[in-house]
Design a protein around this motif. Structure first.
Motif, PDB file in Angstrom:
ATOM      1  N   SER A 276       0.837  -1.197   0.000  1.00  0.00           N
ATOM      2  CA  SER A 276       0.000   0.000   0.000  1.00  0.00           C
ATOM      3  C   SER A 276       0.871   1.245   0.000  1.00  0.00           C
ATOM      4  O   SER A 276       0.368   2.365  -0.051  1.00  0.00           O
ATOM      5  N   ARG A 277       2.195   1.047   0.106  1.00  0.00           N
ATOM      6  CA  ARG A 277       3.196   2.124   0.141  1.00  0.00           C
ATOM      7  C   ARG A 277       2.901   3.120   1.254  1.00  0.00           C
ATOM      8  O   ARG A 277       3.014   4.319   1.100  1.00  0.00           O
ATOM      9  N   LYS A 278       2.485   2.595   2.394  1.00  0.00           N
ATOM     10  CA  LYS A 278       2.205   3.431   3.572  1.00  0.00           C
ATOM     11  C   LYS A 278       2.720   2.704   4.804  1.00  0.00           C
ATOM     12  O   LYS A 278       2.837   1.484   4.794  1.00  0.00           O
ATOM     13  N   PRO A 279       3.013   3.434   5.885  1.00  0.00           N
ATOM     14  CA  PRO A 279       3.369   2.727   7.121  1.00  0.00           C
ATOM     15  C   PRO A 279       2.136   2.055   7.705  1.00  0.00           C
ATOM     16  O   PRO A 279       1.012   2.448   7.393  1.00  0.00           O
ATOM     17  N   MET A 338      -4.534   0.436   4.230  1.00  0.00           N
ATOM     18  CA  MET A 338      -4.823   0.414   2.789  1.00  0.00           C
ATOM     19  C   MET A 338      -5.530   1.694   2.348  1.00  0.00           C
ATOM     20  O   MET A 338      -5.368   2.151   1.222  1.00  0.00           O
ATOM     21  N   PHE A 339      -6.289   2.278   3.295  1.00  0.00           N
ATOM     22  CA  PHE A 339      -7.076   3.480   3.005  1.00  0.00           C
ATOM     23  C   PHE A 339      -6.137   4.611   2.574  1.00  0.00           C
ATOM     24  O   PHE A 339      -5.141   4.902   3.243  1.00  0.00           O
ATOM     25  N   ARG A 340      -6.439   5.234   1.455  1.00  0.00           N
ATOM     26  CA  ARG A 340      -5.614   6.298   0.876  1.00  0.00           C
ATOM     27  C   ARG A 340      -4.195   5.832   0.566  1.00  0.00           C
ATOM     28  O   ARG A 340      -3.261   6.624   0.553  1.00  0.00           O
ATOM     29  N   GLY A 341      -4.043   4.523   0.380  1.00  0.00           N
ATOM     30  CA  GLY A 341      -2.739   4.020  -0.022  1.00  0.00           C
ATOM     31  C   GLY A 341      -2.638   3.977  -1.523  1.00  0.00           C
ATOM     32  O   GLY A 341      -3.441   4.592  -2.244  1.00  0.00           O
ATOM     33  N   SER A 342      -1.621   3.259  -1.992  1.00  0.00           N
ATOM     34  CA  SER A 342      -1.429   3.101  -3.428  1.00  0.00           C
ATOM     35  C   SER A 342      -1.137   1.614  -3.603  1.00  0.00           C
ATOM     36  O   SER A 342      -0.012   1.157  -3.506  1.00  0.00           O
ATOM     37  N   ILE A 343      -2.232   0.839  -3.800  1.00  0.00           N
ATOM     38  CA  ILE A 343      -2.162  -0.602  -3.605  1.00  0.00           C
ATOM     39  C   ILE A 343      -1.806  -1.343  -4.891  1.00  0.00           C
ATOM     40  O   ILE A 343      -2.491  -1.192  -5.905  1.00  0.00           O
TER      41      ILE A 343
ATOM     42  N   TYR B  72      -8.347   2.533  -3.836  1.00  0.00           N
ATOM     43  CA  TYR B  72      -6.970   2.995  -3.640  1.00  0.00           C
ATOM     44  C   TYR B  72      -5.959   2.114  -4.324  1.00  0.00           C
ATOM     45  O   TYR B  72      -4.844   1.963  -3.863  1.00  0.00           O
ATOM     46  N   ARG B  74      -3.143   1.145  -7.014  1.00  0.00           N
ATOM     47  CA  ARG B  74      -2.042   2.003  -7.465  1.00  0.00           C
ATOM     48  C   ARG B  74      -2.313   2.519  -8.871  1.00  0.00           C
ATOM     49  O   ARG B  74      -2.570   1.745  -9.783  1.00  0.00           O
ATOM     50  N   PRO B  80       1.918   7.882  -1.493  1.00  0.00           N
ATOM     51  CA  PRO B  80       0.771   8.412  -0.756  1.00  0.00           C
ATOM     52  C   PRO B  80       1.197   9.044   0.561  1.00  0.00           C
ATOM     53  O   PRO B  80       2.300   8.823   1.045  1.00  0.00           O
ATOM     54  N   GLN B  82       2.059   9.684   4.125  1.00  0.00           N
ATOM     55  CA  GLN B  82       2.572   8.679   5.066  1.00  0.00           C
ATOM     56  C   GLN B  82       1.948   8.867   6.447  1.00  0.00           C
ATOM     57  O   GLN B  82       2.576   9.349   7.380  1.00  0.00           O
TER      58      GLN B  82
END
Lengths: 555, 356
Positions: A276-279, A338-343, B72, B74, B80, B82
């Motif tokens: 998701s490219r998020k922590p 996952m919310f507002r991620g880039s999945i 959401y 990709r 996104p 952080q």
């Protein structure tokens, strides 16, 4: 401690690779052996599941007699739990935990090798019952007095007991090793609250194993004494109490459920943030939820005994339902990650999302069964079978496959084929639901578990037939997986050290990592050292992010 | 254009109706059997509440998962925001499940108290005796004389029927002779384990009041060894007056038939059961005259000897006994081969009896 003073790439003296693997104390090789060994047992126990499902497809006994059927489901359950789900996760932990901590190896490498080698030995002993007049046939729970001297003569059950003692010892040794490694072997800067979530779940799991497994081992020894030396721990005729066995077994057995689910949750908590490219959302809350699940798991064992009429129902009912709270927190944390991620939907991510969707069902059916009056109806029916498979298979096994696709490139430098992986995922998750969802209905209609046969008038035929079809679909899904492994070793895509843009330290070394793991370790300033490293020079990005946050706050 | 619109509408309808239909069908299969006791009705209500709450959580959370992964996915390489967490949000979503769990605890405890209420004077008390692998139902009356009580022992081929009155509290005393069993009638939405407690500990009991007349299937729900699946029985519920007649008939039918003393020179055939097996698979008896089977049971498990003709019709059914021995008086058989078996273990204890 200093990471390493020797260059890890120093050539060692040459010897045959067979001897090298048989005598290795390298945590990575041991981890791989754990995983391979566990998958072999998984396929074996899976075949036993097919045997059970084939017999149940239609009413009447077609392939087996009752005894053979009972042996099949007993071995299926025992092997799946003790020789697949627990050790396969221990295998991933073996491989990954030292890497994620920036350590050169486990704290006690030789004990690590011992705890692995006890597994095939114990598993072999359990199965060897088949060579000596029949394997154990009392179910994986081995309830006394059915498992006692008067009702299950023959060496199968004794071999089952000895095998489980060895497997349990392996777990205990392994758990001490993990705890020592996690507390004493962390790289400089790796504080407890900068540890990857996977390491946290392994730490809590190891603690659970250390506290619960010795209790089971004691119970196994007591039963062995009853069977062979005239003891009467569980024999009512001589003043023993069969309920004592249930208390001992489930005092171990319920933490066991969390022993197999927590590391899988850890895997999912690595995979979802990466893709998701998020922590991970709410890292600390997640850690505390993991710890509280661990603590609560010791106060719920008697919910397996609601229908015995001898336990205090409201207490165990409440504590059981209470576990839904930290579990719910985790579920929300994953979704918020996952919310507002880039999945990206890699196969590993698909299995992780599959975990969320399926484990949720297991959680809901768990809360239903936690209410004692409902449990009076559903206990020991196919509803319980459905529930436990949504937790073990929908939860743990999905986590195992997520881990396999996620860390395979780290272990071998090659990525598993994504197309075959997706075929595997879809076949497996559809087959899984076709198999186990109808079991909820069978249980609600009153079909008891562990019966070799049922009446054609009972109205259970159609659903059983569907469940059997699903089981074969799950078996089919293993084919693309195996083909994928072989094809990847022959001609897989080489993807470098960090194919997924991971966050944790294992992605900061080569793939596969050298002996003793790291030439040097990046600075550890957060729970995502590799992310920090990747974005070190990304000042523009940081500035942009700051600006975005400000804008949002103003809005 | 109109056709296109119609097709679109049809597609929308299918898209909406199919999942709805699926939900209704799946949901319908998740409803327990009709509850037939007052206690079962309480459990049913509780089940309905918990099920609805579970369904709401299911659709809510699965909905959030599906929406997140679709919305959401990709699309580009931008990193996104952080976001590491949000304390308020986390407190809220800890509190919500806590409240749900507390509410469930309160209503389930209320239900538990209702169904566990004991009647001071049950209309019928039955000692349910479970053994590997069938049941004995022993109707207790008030005269403390077990010899005139009605008692029925089932076999795998002929499971026992428990006759019971409707509208009156019934009490079962659950006793096990060997391993743990469980008394389960799905329509009563309840089971209770039948446990061999050590001496000095009370047997489990189960009380209920049946509301509707009918026949309800039941079976053992705790795995108890080889023939666990054969431990079936049924409950036949009827109006109290019918029940009185039924019990009187059953008692009459059960009085032992006047014993026919065997001829003085009757042949005796020996057979022994040990470790859930007969010591022989062939027996020989004289044709055309009554004979005696001397049956020794060395197991604590119950066995008998029964003789069947080729069509499966029972010619003689010996009484089921525990450890000990018995002389069965067998009527004369015509010359030929017969099937004999233990009715408790028909699939593993059988053989051929030849009369000649």
């Amino acid at each position: 401690m200093a990471t390493t003073t020797l260059s890890p790439r120093t050539d060692s003296y040459r010897r045959s690779w067979v001897l090298d693997w048989l005598t290795t104390v390298d945590h990575k090789k041991i981890g791989i052996m754990y995983i391979v060994n566990s998958f072999l047992f998984f396929f074996l126990a899976g075949i036993l599941a097919l045997v059970v499902r084939s017999e149940l497809a239609v009413p009447g006994l077609q392939f087996l007699d009752e005894r053979t059927y009972n042996e099949a489901f007993t071995m299926h359950g025992t092997i799946m739990i003790f020789l697949f789900v627990v050790p396969v996760l221990a295998g991933f932990a073996n491989y990954i935990v030292p890497l994620q901590l920036g350590a050169p190896d486990m704290a006690f490498p030789r004990i690590n090798a011992l705890s692995f080698w006890l597994l095939p030995l114990g598993g072999g002993l359990i199965l060897s019952g088949y060579l000596f007049g029949g394997a154990a046939a009392e179910g994986w729970t081995g309830y006394a007095p059915l498992s006692g001297p008067n009702y299950s003569s023959g060496p199968g059950t004794d071999l089952w007991l000895i095998g489980l003692m060895l497997v349990g010892t392996a777990s205990i040794l392994g758990s001490i090793n993990f705890i020592a490694t996690i507390f004493k072997m962390r790289a400089p800067g790796m504080t407890l609250f900068r540890m990857p979530i996977f390491v946290w779940t392994v730490l809590v799991t190891a603690t659970l194993i250390l506290l619960a497994t010795p209790v089971l081992t004691a119970g196994l020894i007591a039963l062995f004494i009853d069977r062979n030396y005239g003891g009467s721990f569980f024999e009512p005729a001589t003043g023993g109490n069969p309920i004592l066995w249930q208390h001992i077994f489930w005092f171990f057995g319920h933490p066991e459920v969390y022993i197999v689910i927590l590391p899988a949750m850890g895997v999912v908590s690595e995979v979802i943030p990466t893709f998701s490219r998020k922590p991970l959302f709410g890292y600390r809350a997640f850690v505390f939820a993991t710890i509280s699940i661990g603590l609560l798991s010791f106060s719920v064992w008697a919910h397996h005994m609601f229908t015995t009429g001898v336990v205090f129902l409201p207490f165990f009912s409440f504590m059981t339902a209470l576990i839904a709270v930290p579990t719910g927190v985790k579920m929300f944390n994953w979704i918020a990650t996952m919310f507002r991620g880039s999945i990206s939907f890699t196969t590993a991510m698909l299995f992780a999302v599959g975990f969320l969707a399926m484990f949720l069902i297991g959680g809901i059916s768990g809360v239903m069964m936690a209410e004692a009056p409902i449990d009076f109806h559903l206990q020991d029916t196919y509803f319980a079978v459905a529930h436990l498979h949504y937790v073990f298979f929908g939860g743990s096994v999905m986590g195992v496959f997520a881990a396999t696709y996620y860390w395979f490139p780290k272990m071998f430098g090659r990525r598993l084929n994504e197309r075959l992986g997706k075929v595997h995922f879809w076949l497996m998750i559809i087959g899984f639901n076709v198999t186990f969802f109808p079991m909820h209905m069978l249980g609600i209609q009153g079909m008891p578990r562990r019966i070799a046969d049922y009446s054609p008038d009972a109205g259970w035929t159609v659903l059983n037939f569907i469940a059997t079809l699903g089981a074969f679909m799950i078996a089919l899904s293993i084919l693309p997986f195996l083909v994928n492994i072989v094809a990847t070793f022959i001609n897989g895509e080489r993807v470098g050290d960090d194919p997924w843009e991971g966050n944790t330290l294992e992605w900061a070394t080569s793939s596969p990592p050298p002996a003793y793991n790291f030439d040097r370790i990046p600075p550890i300033r957060s729970e995502r050292p590799v992310f920090d490293l990747r974005h070190k020079h990304d000042r523009e990005h940081l500035a942009a992010e700051a600006a975005m946050t400000t804008v949002e706050e103003q809005a | 254009m109109q056709r296109l619109a119609a097709r679109l509408r049809l597609r929308t309808v299918i898209r909406v109706v199919t999942p709805l239909l699926l939900i209704v069908v799946l949901g319908g299969c998740l409803i327990p059997p009709t509850p037939e006791t007052t206690q079962a009705k309480d459990i049913f209500s509780l089940y309905t509440i918990v099920f609805v709450m579970g369904a709401i959580v299911f659709f809510g959370v699965e909905g959030m998962i599906v929406w997140s992964i679709i919305r959401y996915r990709r699309r580009d390489d931008r990193l996104p925001d952080q976001l590491h967490g949000n304390t308020l949000l986390e407190i809220v979503w800890t509190a919500i499940p806590t409240i749900i769990v507390l509410a469930l605890f309160v209503i389930s405890t209320i239900t538990l108290t209702q169904i566990d209420a004991k009647s001071s004077n049950p209309a019928v008390t039955i000692e349910v005796d479970a053994f590997q692998w069938q049941w004995t139902f022993h109707y207790l009356d008030n005269d403390n004389d077990p010899s005139n009580d009605y008692s029925v022992t089932g076999t795998a081929a002929d499971p026992p029927v428990m006759g019971l009155p409707t509208g009156q509290p019934v009490k079962l005393i659950l006793h096990s002779q060997d391993v743990i069993h469980s008394f389960y009638v799905p329509h009563f939405l309840i089971k209770r384990d039948v446990i061999p407690f050590p001496a000095g500990q009370q047997d489990n009991t189960l009380e209920f009041t049946i509301t509707e007349a009918g026949t309800y299937a039941g079976q053992c729900a705790e795995f108890c060894g080889d023939l666990h699946s054969k431990m079936t029985f049924s409950v036949q519920a009827m109006a109290p007056a019918d029940f009185a007649t039924w019990l009187a008939d059953a008692k009459a039918g059960n009085t032992p038939a006047p014993s026919v003393s065997p001829p003085a020179n009757a042949t005796t055939v020996n057979i022994t059961a040990e470790q859930i097996a007969f010591d022989t698979s062939t027996l020989e008896a004289p044709a055309g005259q009554a004979f005696v089977i001397h049956f020794v049971n060395k197991d604590t498990v119950q066995h008998n000897v029964a003789i069947y003709d080729a069509s499966g019709k029972a010619l003689f059914t010996g009484e089921i006994i525990g450890q000990g021995s018995i002389d069965y008086q067998v009527p004369a058989l015509a010359a030929g081969d017969y099937h004999f078996q233990c009715d408790v273990h028909p699939t593993i204890m059988f053989g051929t009896l030849t009369a000649k």
